[in-house]
Design an enzyme around this catalytic site. Sequence first.
Site, PDB file in Angstrom:
ATOM      1  N   THR A  99       0.795  -1.224   0.000  1.00 27.25           N
ATOM      2  CA  THR A  99       0.000   0.000   0.000  1.00 27.25           C
ATOM      3  C   THR A  99       0.833   1.283   0.000  1.00 27.25           C
ATOM      4  O   THR A  99       1.972   1.293   0.478  1.00 27.25           O
ATOM      5  CB  THR A  99      -0.904   0.005   1.262  1.00 27.25           C
ATOM      6  OG1 THR A  99      -1.567   1.253   1.380  1.00 27.25           O
ATOM      7  CG2 THR A  99      -0.096  -0.222   2.526  1.00 27.25           C
ATOM      8  N   TYR A 123      -2.141   0.155  10.155  1.00 29.59           N
ATOM      9  CA  TYR A 123      -2.291  -0.589   8.903  1.00 29.59           C
ATOM     10  C   TYR A 123      -1.018  -0.483   8.062  1.00 29.59           C
ATOM     11  O   TYR A 123      -0.468  -1.496   7.605  1.00 29.59           O
ATOM     12  CB  TYR A 123      -3.509  -0.046   8.135  1.00 29.59           C
ATOM     13  CG  TYR A 123      -3.629  -0.533   6.708  1.00 29.59           C
ATOM     14  CD1 TYR A 123      -4.043  -1.827   6.427  1.00 29.59           C
ATOM     15  CD2 TYR A 123      -3.330   0.312   5.633  1.00 29.59           C
ATOM     16  CE1 TYR A 123      -4.153  -2.271   5.117  1.00 29.59           C
ATOM     17  CE2 TYR A 123      -3.441  -0.120   4.331  1.00 29.59           C
ATOM     18  CZ  TYR A 123      -3.854  -1.413   4.065  1.00 29.59           C
ATOM     19  OH  TYR A 123      -3.958  -1.850   2.771  1.00 29.59           O
ATOM     20  N   TRP A 148      -5.776   3.133  -3.032  1.00 26.13           N
ATOM     21  CA  TRP A 148      -7.164   3.603  -3.167  1.00 26.13           C
ATOM     22  C   TRP A 148      -7.990   2.630  -4.037  1.00 26.13           C
ATOM     23  O   TRP A 148      -8.577   3.022  -5.050  1.00 26.13           O
ATOM     24  CB  TRP A 148      -7.187   5.005  -3.769  1.00 26.13           C
ATOM     25  CG  TRP A 148      -6.518   6.075  -2.955  1.00 26.13           C
ATOM     26  CD1 TRP A 148      -5.606   5.911  -1.946  1.00 26.13           C
ATOM     27  CD2 TRP A 148      -6.691   7.491  -3.090  1.00 26.13           C
ATOM     28  NE1 TRP A 148      -5.214   7.128  -1.450  1.00 26.13           N
ATOM     29  CE2 TRP A 148      -5.860   8.116  -2.128  1.00 26.13           C
ATOM     30  CE3 TRP A 148      -7.468   8.284  -3.921  1.00 26.13           C
ATOM     31  CZ2 TRP A 148      -5.789   9.503  -1.998  1.00 26.13           C
ATOM     32  CZ3 TRP A 148      -7.400   9.672  -3.789  1.00 26.13           C
ATOM     33  CH2 TRP A 148      -6.574  10.270  -2.843  1.00 26.13           C
TER      34      TRP A 148
HETATM   35  N1  LIG Z   1      -8.547  -1.357  -0.297  1.00 22.23           N
HETATM   36  C1  LIG Z   1      -7.633  -0.431  -0.568  1.00 22.23           C
HETATM   37  O1  LIG Z   1      -7.942   0.768  -0.708  1.00 22.23           O
HETATM   38  C2  LIG Z   1      -6.189  -0.812  -0.705  1.00 22.23           C
HETATM   39  C3  LIG Z   1      -5.229   0.195  -0.927  1.00 22.23           C
HETATM   40  C4  LIG Z   1      -3.884  -0.156  -1.073  1.00 22.23           C
HETATM   41  C5  LIG Z   1      -3.520  -1.495  -1.003  1.00 22.23           C
HETATM   42  N2  LIG Z   1      -4.463  -2.448  -0.760  1.00 22.23           N
HETATM   43  C6  LIG Z   1      -4.034  -3.842  -0.658  1.00 22.23           C
HETATM   44  O2  LIG Z   1      -4.582  -4.561  -1.744  1.00 22.23           O
HETATM   45  C7  LIG Z   1      -4.854  -5.908  -1.342  1.00 22.23           C
HETATM   46  C8  LIG Z   1      -6.302  -6.272  -1.655  1.00 22.23           C
HETATM   47  O3  LIG Z   1      -7.147  -5.385  -0.933  1.00 22.23           O
HETATM   48  P1  LIG Z   1      -8.732  -5.431  -1.099  1.00 22.23           P
HETATM   49  O4  LIG Z   1      -9.192  -4.023  -1.163  1.00 22.23           O
HETATM   50  O5  LIG Z   1      -9.122  -6.393  -2.159  1.00 22.23           O
HETATM   51  O6  LIG Z   1      -9.142  -6.012   0.336  1.00 22.23           O
HETATM   52  P2  LIG Z   1     -10.585  -6.491   0.842  1.00 22.23           P
HETATM   53  O7  LIG Z   1     -11.615  -6.259  -0.184  1.00 22.23           O
HETATM   54  O8  LIG Z   1     -10.769  -5.896   2.198  1.00 22.23           O
HETATM   55  O9  LIG Z   1     -10.384  -8.058   0.989  1.00 22.23           O
HETATM   56  C9  LIG Z   1      -9.530  -8.578   1.949  1.00 22.23           C
HETATM   57  C10 LIG Z   1      -9.809 -10.065   2.053  1.00 22.23           C
HETATM   58  O10 LIG Z   1      -8.975 -10.556   3.115  1.00 22.23           O
HETATM   59  C11 LIG Z   1      -9.737 -11.467   3.853  1.00 22.23           C
HETATM   60  N3  LIG Z   1      -9.286 -11.579   5.225  1.00 22.23           N
HETATM   61  C12 LIG Z   1      -9.328 -10.644   6.206  1.00 22.23           C
HETATM   62  N4  LIG Z   1      -8.890 -11.162   7.350  1.00 22.23           N
HETATM   63  C13 LIG Z   1      -8.574 -12.451   7.105  1.00 22.23           C
HETATM   64  C14 LIG Z   1      -8.078 -13.514   7.897  1.00 22.23           C
HETATM   65  N5  LIG Z   1      -7.841 -13.385   9.207  1.00 22.23           N
HETATM   66  N6  LIG Z   1      -7.853 -14.708   7.290  1.00 22.23           N
HETATM   67  C15 LIG Z   1      -8.105 -14.889   5.988  1.00 22.23           C
HETATM   68  N7  LIG Z   1      -8.578 -13.925   5.181  1.00 22.23           N
HETATM   69  C16 LIG Z   1      -8.819 -12.726   5.745  1.00 22.23           C
HETATM   70  C17 LIG Z   1     -11.160 -10.931   3.840  1.00 22.23           C
HETATM   71  O11 LIG Z   1     -12.045 -11.981   4.126  1.00 22.23           O
HETATM   72  P3  LIG Z   1     -13.625 -11.739   4.309  1.00 22.23           P
HETATM   73  O12 LIG Z   1     -14.137 -11.620   2.895  1.00 22.23           O
HETATM   74  O13 LIG Z   1     -14.082 -12.963   5.012  1.00 22.23           O
HETATM   75  O14 LIG Z   1     -13.768 -10.485   5.108  1.00 22.23           O
HETATM   76  C18 LIG Z   1     -11.260 -10.401   2.412  1.00 22.23           C
HETATM   77  O15 LIG Z   1     -11.737 -11.395   1.544  1.00 22.23           O
HETATM   78  C19 LIG Z   1      -4.493  -5.983   0.145  1.00 22.23           C
HETATM   79  O16 LIG Z   1      -3.182  -6.459   0.285  1.00 22.23           O
HETATM   80  C20 LIG Z   1      -4.543  -4.540   0.591  1.00 22.23           C
HETATM   81  O17 LIG Z   1      -3.717  -4.298   1.711  1.00 22.23           O
HETATM   82  C21 LIG Z   1      -5.792  -2.157  -0.632  1.00 22.23           C
END
Ligand SMILES: NC(=O)c1ccc[n+]([C@@H]2O[C@H](COP(=O)([O-])OP(=O)(O)OC[C@H]3O[C@@H](n4cnc5c(N)ncnc54)[C@H](OP(=O)(O)O)[C@@H]3O)[C@@H](O)[C@H]2O)c1
Length: 302
Positions: A99, A123, A148
């Site tokens: 991130t 985070y 984002w």
């Molecule tokens: N979202 C953003 O704005 C953003 C920005 C920069 C980087 N990123 C990075 O991009 C990547 C993808 O993000 P995203 O937005 O797709 O995230 P997301 O939609 O929040 O999905 C995260 C997934 O992780 C799972 N998870 C959470 N806790 C867990 C646990 N204890 N064991 C197993 N699985 C677990 C969740 O399961 P559930 O479905 O059961 O909740 C969900 O399916 C991540 O590495 C994130 O850090 C995201």
Amino acid sequence: MKVLLFGANGQLGTELQRFWMSDELVSITRNECDLRDSFAISRTIRNASPQVILNAAAYTAVDQAESDPENCLAINGVAPGVMATEAARCGALLVHYSTDYVFDGTKAGAYDESDEANPRNQYGKSKLEGERAIQATKANYLLFRTSWVFSPHGKNFVTTMLRLAKERDSLKVVDDQIGSPTSAAAIAGATARVIRIVGNDSKPSAGLYHMTAAGEVTWCGFAREICRRAHFEQTISVTPIRSEDYPTPAHRPKNSRLSNDRFSEKFGFRLSSWQEQLDETLSSLGLAGRPLGGQEVRSSKS
Ligand SMILES: NC(=O)c1ccc[n+]([C@@H]2O[C@H](COP(=O)([O-])OP(=O)(O)OC[C@H]3O[C@@H](n4cnc5c(N)ncnc54)[C@H](OP(=O)(O)O)[C@@H]3O)[C@@H](O)[C@H]2O)c1
């Protein structure tokens, strides 16, 4: 090619599943493997014995992490290291995501991969720990920092703005944080393309890359574009405010811009603009995005 995907129900996990046939993809949800359980992670990887491990799972509740740092660190900081150790053991390529929040946001220009990280919230600290845990192993890895993230499903800035635009006639949105909104679909597409380029054994491509949509905007500018392109501009006014006027538990960087130069030099392509990605997302929700026209802010550099 056998691909093991963690985080199958998340924004990115959902999109990643579109790029592999069901007979080559093993999709894992939180119910099947809780990333706080290192033994479960090892067991899952050993059972699947994949050529590629995609880790789209993460603790992404940025504000909640401030009062829940242990779980956040276990999922974002420790689990990626376990995956990398197992990847090294079975010779798999590990693809992991990080991130812009690893940076403090004080740099004047876009951050590149050699800039020093200095996360200002739990985070960001946990994600940086995860990066370092992977880098400390002998695994062949691709580590993509993105920012984002939005998609048609789940709770994200676009779906939240669309909901609020239906409920309200005015919104106040932070206008002093700048970054590159990036769709989960674009990240997934770029990931699949890079994996095709590098194969699963080309160690020279391993490393850390910034991978975001082209162009930049503030949250307020993004909110206005969402409303405009989804045809809410006549019914809602979006007013800019400062971060100080919208206090949150987690501090957020003012500058989230990431240079994609290293990525494009290595892999020979850039992601499309955030405006194009927004249009694609709105289209998939049945909300026709604006056709790209003369007003479009296009950027060849992120
Ligand atoms: N979202 C953003 O704005 C953003 C920005 C920069 C980087 N990123 C990075 O991009 C990547 C993808 O993000 P995203 O937005 O797709 O995230 P997301 O939609 O929040 O999905 C995260 C997934 O992780 C799972 N998870 C959470 N806790 C867990 C646990 N204890 N064991 C197993 N699985 C677990 C969740 O399961 P559930 O479905 O059961 O909740 C969900 O399916 C991540 O590495 C994130 O850090 C995201």
